[in-house]
Motif scaffolding. Structure first.
Motif, PDB file in Angstrom:
ATOM      1  N   GLY A  25       4.790  15.643   3.955  1.00  0.00           N
ATOM      2  CA  GLY A  25       3.758  15.159   3.033  1.00  0.00           C
ATOM      3  C   GLY A  25       4.247  14.133   2.033  1.00  0.00           C
ATOM      4  N   ALA A  26       5.437  13.592   2.269  1.00  0.00           N
ATOM      5  CA  ALA A  26       5.977  12.605   1.335  1.00  0.00           C
ATOM      6  C   ALA A  26       5.166  11.307   1.420  1.00  0.00           C
ATOM      7  CB  ALA A  26       7.446  12.338   1.642  1.00  0.00           C
ATOM      8  N   LYS A  27       4.884  10.728   0.263  1.00  0.00           N
ATOM      9  CA  LYS A  27       4.160   9.458   0.200  1.00  0.00           C
ATOM     10  C   LYS A  27       5.157   8.346  -0.097  1.00  0.00           C
ATOM     11  CE  LYS A  27       0.079   9.351  -1.553  1.00  0.00           C
ATOM     12  NZ  LYS A  27      -1.099   9.351  -2.471  1.00  0.00           N
ATOM     13  N   VAL A  28       5.049   7.273   0.683  1.00  0.00           N
ATOM     14  CA  VAL A  28       5.974   6.149   0.536  1.00  0.00           C
ATOM     15  C   VAL A  28       5.178   4.866   0.309  1.00  0.00           C
ATOM     16  CG1 VAL A  28       7.783   7.189   1.959  1.00  0.00           C
ATOM     17  CG2 VAL A  28       6.022   5.757   3.033  1.00  0.00           C
ATOM     18  N   GLU A  29       5.866   3.885  -0.229  1.00  0.00           N
ATOM     19  CA  GLU A  29       5.257   2.561  -0.426  1.00  0.00           C
ATOM     20  C   GLU A  29       5.725   1.640   0.685  1.00  0.00           C
ATOM     21  OE1 GLU A  29       6.213  -0.818  -3.519  1.00  0.00           O
ATOM     22  OE2 GLU A  29       4.883   0.661  -4.457  1.00  0.00           O
ATOM     23  N   LEU A  30       4.802   0.876   1.218  1.00  0.00           N
ATOM     24  CA  LEU A  30       5.160  -0.041   2.298  1.00  0.00           C
ATOM     25  C   LEU A  30       4.523  -1.400   2.054  1.00  0.00           C
ATOM     26  CD1 LEU A  30       2.549  -0.399   4.505  1.00  0.00           C
ATOM     27  CD2 LEU A  30       3.082   2.018   4.795  1.00  0.00           C
ATOM     28  N   THR A  31       5.156  -2.412   2.609  1.00  0.00           N
ATOM     29  CA  THR A  31       4.619  -3.773   2.564  1.00  0.00           C
ATOM     30  C   THR A  31       4.503  -4.283   3.993  1.00  0.00           C
ATOM     31  OG1 THR A  31       6.781  -4.850   2.421  1.00  0.00           O
ATOM     32  CG2 THR A  31       5.747  -4.178   0.352  1.00  0.00           C
ATOM     33  N   PHE A  32       3.523  -5.164   4.208  1.00  0.00           N
ATOM     34  CA  PHE A  32       3.360  -5.725   5.544  1.00  0.00           C
ATOM     35  C   PHE A  32       2.812  -7.139   5.423  1.00  0.00           C
ATOM     36  CE2 PHE A  32      -0.637  -3.762   4.497  1.00  0.00           C
ATOM     37  CZ  PHE A  32      -1.595  -4.643   4.966  1.00  0.00           C
ATOM     38  N   ASP A  33       3.063  -7.909   6.435  1.00  0.00           N
ATOM     39  CA  ASP A  33       2.573  -9.279   6.506  1.00  0.00           C
ATOM     40  C   ASP A  33       1.147  -9.250   7.022  1.00  0.00           C
ATOM     41  OD1 ASP A  33       2.063 -11.934   6.845  1.00  0.00           O
ATOM     42  OD2 ASP A  33       3.732 -12.335   8.201  1.00  0.00           O
ATOM     43  N   PRO A  34       0.154  -9.717   6.240  1.00  0.00           N
ATOM     44  CA  PRO A  34      -1.235  -9.656   6.717  1.00  0.00           C
ATOM     45  C   PRO A  34      -1.496 -10.582   7.888  1.00  0.00           C
ATOM     46  CG  PRO A  34      -1.101 -10.882   4.680  1.00  0.00           C
ATOM     47  CD  PRO A  34       0.250 -10.282   4.891  1.00  0.00           C
ATOM     48  N   GLY A  35      -0.557 -11.440   8.217  1.00  0.00           N
ATOM     49  CA  GLY A  35      -0.722 -12.301   9.373  1.00  0.00           C
ATOM     50  C   GLY A  35      -0.119 -11.734  10.636  1.00  0.00           C
ATOM     51  N   ASP A  36       0.645 -10.641  10.527  1.00  0.00           N
ATOM     52  CA  ASP A  36       1.294 -10.042  11.700  1.00  0.00           C
ATOM     53  C   ASP A  36       1.456  -8.557  11.446  1.00  0.00           C
ATOM     54  OD1 ASP A  36       2.692  -9.403  13.932  1.00  0.00           O
ATOM     55  OD2 ASP A  36       4.512 -10.514  13.426  1.00  0.00           O
ATOM     56  N   LEU A  37       0.636  -7.745  12.116  1.00  0.00           N
ATOM     57  CA  LEU A  37       0.704  -6.290  11.959  1.00  0.00           C
ATOM     58  C   LEU A  37       1.659  -5.653  12.954  1.00  0.00           C
ATOM     59  CD1 LEU A  37      -3.083  -5.438  11.378  1.00  0.00           C
ATOM     60  CD2 LEU A  37      -1.285  -5.847   9.690  1.00  0.00           C
ATOM     61  N   VAL A  54       0.864  -1.184   0.000  1.00  0.00           N
ATOM     62  CA  VAL A  54       0.000   0.000   0.000  1.00  0.00           C
ATOM     63  C   VAL A  54       0.901   1.236   0.000  1.00  0.00           C
ATOM     64  CG1 VAL A  54      -1.976  -1.056   1.157  1.00  0.00           C
ATOM     65  CG2 VAL A  54      -0.146  -0.063   2.510  1.00  0.00           C
ATOM     66  N   GLN A  55       0.289   2.387  -0.214  1.00  0.00           N
ATOM     67  CA  GLN A  55       0.996   3.666  -0.149  1.00  0.00           C
ATOM     68  C   GLN A  55       0.400   4.511   0.974  1.00  0.00           C
ATOM     69  OE1 GLN A  55       0.881   5.530  -4.021  1.00  0.00           O
ATOM     70  NE2 GLN A  55       2.675   4.405  -4.736  1.00  0.00           N
ATOM     71  N   ARG A  56       1.271   5.145   1.744  1.00  0.00           N
ATOM     72  CA  ARG A  56       0.850   5.993   2.846  1.00  0.00           C
ATOM     73  C   ARG A  56       1.738   7.232   2.909  1.00  0.00           C
ATOM     74  NH1 ARG A  56      -2.900   3.241   2.511  1.00  0.00           N
ATOM     75  NH2 ARG A  56      -4.070   2.115   4.124  1.00  0.00           N
ATOM     76  N   VAL A  57       1.196   8.276   3.556  1.00  0.00           N
ATOM     77  CA  VAL A  57       1.930   9.523   3.773  1.00  0.00           C
ATOM     78  C   VAL A  57       2.618   9.452   5.126  1.00  0.00           C
ATOM     79  CG1 VAL A  57       1.730  12.026   4.025  1.00  0.00           C
ATOM     80  CG2 VAL A  57       0.341  10.821   2.318  1.00  0.00           C
ATOM     81  N   VAL A  58       3.871   9.934   5.210  1.00  0.00           N
ATOM     82  CA  VAL A  58       4.631   9.933   6.454  1.00  0.00           C
ATOM     83  C   VAL A  58       4.354  11.239   7.194  1.00  0.00           C
ATOM     84  CG1 VAL A  58       6.905   9.715   7.501  1.00  0.00           C
ATOM     85  CG2 VAL A  58       6.401   8.530   5.353  1.00  0.00           C
ATOM     86  N   PHE A  59       3.794  11.130   8.405  1.00  0.00           N
ATOM     87  CA  PHE A  59       3.521  12.290   9.244  1.00  0.00           C
ATOM     88  C   PHE A  59       4.515  12.321  10.399  1.00  0.00           C
ATOM     89  CE2 PHE A  59      -0.520  11.197   7.213  1.00  0.00           C
ATOM     90  CZ  PHE A  59      -0.889  12.423   6.669  1.00  0.00           C
ATOM     91  N   LYS A 108      -0.629   2.888  14.274  1.00  0.00           N
ATOM     92  CA  LYS A 108       0.447   3.833  13.972  1.00  0.00           C
ATOM     93  C   LYS A 108       1.785   3.112  14.061  1.00  0.00           C
ATOM     94  CE  LYS A 108      -1.901   8.079  15.431  1.00  0.00           C
ATOM     95  NZ  LYS A 108      -3.213   7.451  15.603  1.00  0.00           N
ATOM     96  N   TYR A 109       2.686   3.468  13.118  1.00  0.00           N
ATOM     97  CA  TYR A 109       4.019   2.891  13.043  1.00  0.00           C
ATOM     98  C   TYR A 109       5.020   4.047  12.970  1.00  0.00           C
ATOM     99  CZ  TYR A 109       1.503  -1.360  11.755  1.00  0.00           C
ATOM    100  OH  TYR A 109       0.654  -2.430  11.739  1.00  0.00           O
ATOM    101  N   ASN A 110       6.048   3.972  13.811  1.00  0.00           N
ATOM    102  CA  ASN A 110       7.037   5.045  13.828  1.00  0.00           C
ATOM    103  C   ASN A 110       8.344   4.517  14.383  1.00  0.00           C
ATOM    104  OD1 ASN A 110       8.067   7.552  13.398  1.00  0.00           O
ATOM    105  ND2 ASN A 110       6.652   8.645  14.751  1.00  0.00           N
ATOM    106  N   GLY A 111       9.425   5.227  14.041  1.00  0.00           N
ATOM    107  CA  GLY A 111      10.746   4.869  14.514  1.00  0.00           C
ATOM    108  C   GLY A 111      11.766   5.888  14.049  1.00  0.00           C
ATOM    109  N   PRO A 112      12.985   5.831  14.570  1.00  0.00           N
ATOM    110  CA  PRO A 112      14.012   6.799  14.189  1.00  0.00           C
ATOM    111  C   PRO A 112      14.319   6.785  12.701  1.00  0.00           C
ATOM    112  CG  PRO A 112      14.664   5.572  16.154  1.00  0.00           C
ATOM    113  CD  PRO A 112      13.447   4.901  15.622  1.00  0.00           C
TER     114      PRO A 112
END
Length: 699
Positions: free
Chosen positions: A513-525, A482-487, A497-501
């Motif tokens: 307002g940059a939009k990035v592409e991310l992937t995730f495991d649908p079995g473990d959020l 999916v694509q999401r915006v980094v706030f 919410k996901y965040n880190g250094p």
């Protein structure tokens, strides 16, 4: 068979042309005349015999007696005649051969009496034929080129062939059969017969007394229908597809020359109802998604759990097929052999359900370098090897064990699988591994005349299976995109919410307002992988609330969010989600001791832990329930697109697309919810219960 030779008047076939032999020339050549245009030509005897040996020249045997005799039928093979008639013809041929030996001889009553007597004594024939029978048989035998088939009695050809009804009666019968019997409604023959009788009765009212049409019997109508081609009957009554499937011609299928050249994947429901390890209640039938290498007949991997056929089960199966199975010795020390099958397939053959047409599955196969081939709709024999493997799996492993449902419900009789189920979920997983590794892979397969394990080891000796650079990169490739915006607070995905250094540093480099592409495991959020477009690498970003998100599946989160929206005044913050999660688990505990089995399989899916192992979802030690007989669990509704927001309760569900399905981008359905979701008037749990359950969740 008929015997002949090169002679004047003999017709021959040279390749596709027919010729008549006119005469033999002095220089050992034969003069031929074309039967098509009458042109003359000459061929040497050597060339004709050489062409006969190569199959390019053949003799045309005229199945005719002499000019004053009847035609001789020798088309049918000896095996098509009754054995007693063949034995009789064999005996009579001895008399005909004796006549040939004594030529020239006139076939008369006087000359044949001594011949018949001597031959019958020699062959010990108690009932020798008369001289007229010998005379008739000899004429047919000579005319057919001394073919014994010409003198076989044809009792089956006696009598009048075809319909015996009058033309007008036959016309009415054929019309009624076409109008009523050759239809998808599939009316029975007694109904057809009554309609024929009615129409003939109406027709006879307009005819004189001596010209009335006879009424055929019901047996006559059965014979009329039996004369029609079976293919036309089945196509008219059951459809063209059923007829083509019934009368299809099976071929060998696609040719393969190496391992991993062609790997097929499909889902199948288990024929065994399993029970929970802790509660000992039947959970239902797990779904098995399996992958098979068609060249070596080796199972590459599988996924089993209560997740319905979805991209989650497909990706888990594909991941298990690619990675080496080194966990076998650690988790199942009792298994004697190794499972050496691994590697990225060249071609993946799949059916047409939505999970195989999703953009996520296509992107994953493109990224690992595997092509996709979709089988035709409703033709399972395009993946016949995998279908046979799944049938063998269900029959050999599950049928005969307590809790089996049998593939056919007619085989159950008085057997109740849910009451007789004694196989634990963990035991079922071990049974599946043991059968594949110690039984199937070590059993000789008649399709390859070898064992799948030995065939696999032989094929990969010179060409080792390809692997991705690392297991982490494979996890990224097989994830949901999916694509999401980094706030400033990070990335929000499905209310989490996901965040880190590292994500903060990426935002500083890319701007607000940059939009990035991310992937995730649908079995473990518990974490997502964010693509750094400048470096071309992925960074792992954990969820802010690990106590809630770690080990939580995409579908479980949707259930919790929907429950929170309906029950907790539409609040969807993390505190509301944690409270909803605690209440849902408490409701599952409340339903644990209920007598009805409805909903247990959906509860098992909700409590399924997709992080427990590489191949199976293991139900948590909490209370689990499921309905093995609920048809809605076997064919769930399709999922929502992950890019859309969760639907409100008043928003109607979209109907499933007709095959071939449209592309879907969701991994798992979110419309089939646990039973407690349907009850909107559930009592609120006490604050003490909620706080206690939430504390246990955080620990």
């Amino acid at each position: 068979m008929s015997l002949t030779t090169l002679k004047k008047g003999q017709r021959i076939k040279v390749k596709t042309s027919e010729f008549l032999i006119l005469q033999k020339l002095p220089d050992s050549r034969w003069q031929l005349q074309s039967c098509a245009n009458g042109e003359w030509s000459a061929l040497s005897e050597h060339d004709l015999l050489d062409g006969f040996a190569l199959g390019e020249v053949s003799f045309i045997v005229d199945a005719q007696a002499r000019a004053d005799g009847p035609p001789v039928k020798v088309a049918r093979d000896l095996s098509a005649h009754p054995p007693e008639l063949v034995a009789l013809a064999k005996t009579r041929e001895q008399y005909l051969k004796e006549i040939d030996r004594q030529q020239p001889i006139a076939i008369t009553r006087t000359s044949m009496a001594a011949l018949i007597r001597s031959v019958s004594e020699r062959i010990k024939d108690d009932k020798p034929p008369g001289w007229l029978t010998i005379w008739r048989d000899y004429r047919k035998w000579i005319a057919s080129g001394r073919d014994v088939r010409a003198i076989v009695l044809r009792h089956a050809d006696r009598g009048k062939s075809g319909a015996r009804s009058l033309p007008d009666t036959q016309t009415i019968s054929d019309r009624v059969i076409d109008e009523l019997y050759m239809t998808p409604e599939r009316k029975r023959v007694p109904e057809i017969h009554l309609e024929i009788v009615r129409r003939l009765t109406d027709a006879n009212q307009l005819r004189p007394e001596g010209d009335r049409l006879p009424i055929p019997s019901q047996r006559t109508i059965y014979r009329e229908i039996a004369r029609r081609p079976p293919y036309e009957l089945m196509a008219a009554r059951y459809g063209k597809r059923r007829a083509e499937m019934e009368f299809r011609v099976s071929a060998t299928g696609p040719e393969t020359s190496r391992a991993l050249q062609r790997v097929s994947m499909d889902h199948t429901p288990s024929d065994l109802i399993v029970v929970d390890d802790s509660s000992m209640l039947p959970l239902g039938r797990p779904t098995i998604t399996s992958a098979l290498d068609e060249h070596t007949r080796s199972p590459m991997g599988f996924y089993t759990g209560f997740e319905p056929p979805s991209c989650l089960s497909v990706m888990r199966c594909l991941k298990h097929a690619i990675l080496p199975k080194t966990y076998i010795q650690r988790e199942f020390p009792g298994i004697k052999n190794r499972w050496d099958c691994y590697g990225v397939p060249e071609l993946v053959v799949v059916d047409n359900p939505p999970e195989f047409h999703s953009s996520h599955f296509e992107r994953a196969c493109l990224q690992i370098g595997a092509d996709i081939q979709y089988a035709k709709v409703l033709v399972p024999w395009y993946k016949g090897k995998l279908e046979r493997f799944q049938g063998t799996l269900c029959h050999d492993l599950m049928h005969g064990n307590p809790g089996t449902t049998f593939s056919n419900i007619l085989e159950r009789d008085d057997y109740n699988p849910s009451r007789q189920a004694v196989v634990l979920l963990s035991t079922f997983r071990e049974m599946l591994h043991r059968w594949i590794i110690d039984v199937y892979l070590q059993t000789p397969h008649r399709g390859i005349t070898d064992t799948p394990a030995h065939r696999w080891r032989s094929d990969i000796t010179d060409l080792p299976p390809p692997l991705p650079p690392s297991a982490s990169e494979l996890e990224v490739a097989l994830g949901m995109t999916v694509q999401r915006v980094v706030f400033h607070y990070g990335i929000e995905l499905e209310g989490l919410k996901y965040n880190g250094p590292e994500l903060g540093e990426l935002r500083r480099r890319m701007g607000v307002g940059a939009k990035v592409e991310l992937t995730f495991d649908p079995g473990d959020l518990g974490h997502v992988n964010v693509l750094d477009p400048q470096k071309g690498t992925y960074i792992c970003v954990p969820a802010v609330n690990q106590a809630y998100a770690k080990g939580l599946s995409f579908w479980q989160n949707k259930v919790i969010r929907r429950y929170a929206h309906r029950q907790l005044d539409a609040r969807t913050d993390i505190a509301a989600l944690a409270q909803a999660k605690a209440e849902i688990r408490a409701l599952v505990e409340r339903d644990f001791n209920r007598k009805s089995t409805r909903g247990r399989k959906r509860h098992a899916r909700f409590l399924e832990d997709h992080t427990a192992g590489p191949t199976a979802g293991v139900v948590c030690a909490e209370i689990v329930s499921g309905d093995p007989a609920d048809p809605r669990e076997i064919q769930p509704n399709p999922a929502e697109d992950i890019g859309e927001r969760t639907k409100s309760p008043a928003e109607p569900s979209r109907p499933p697309a007709a095959p071939p399905p449209a592309r879907r981008d969701a991994f798992a359905d979110d419309e089939i919810l646990p039973v407690f979701e349907a009850d909107l008037d559930l009592p609120r749990l006490s604050a003490a219960v909620i706080s206690t359950t939430a504390m246990e969740e955080s620990q």
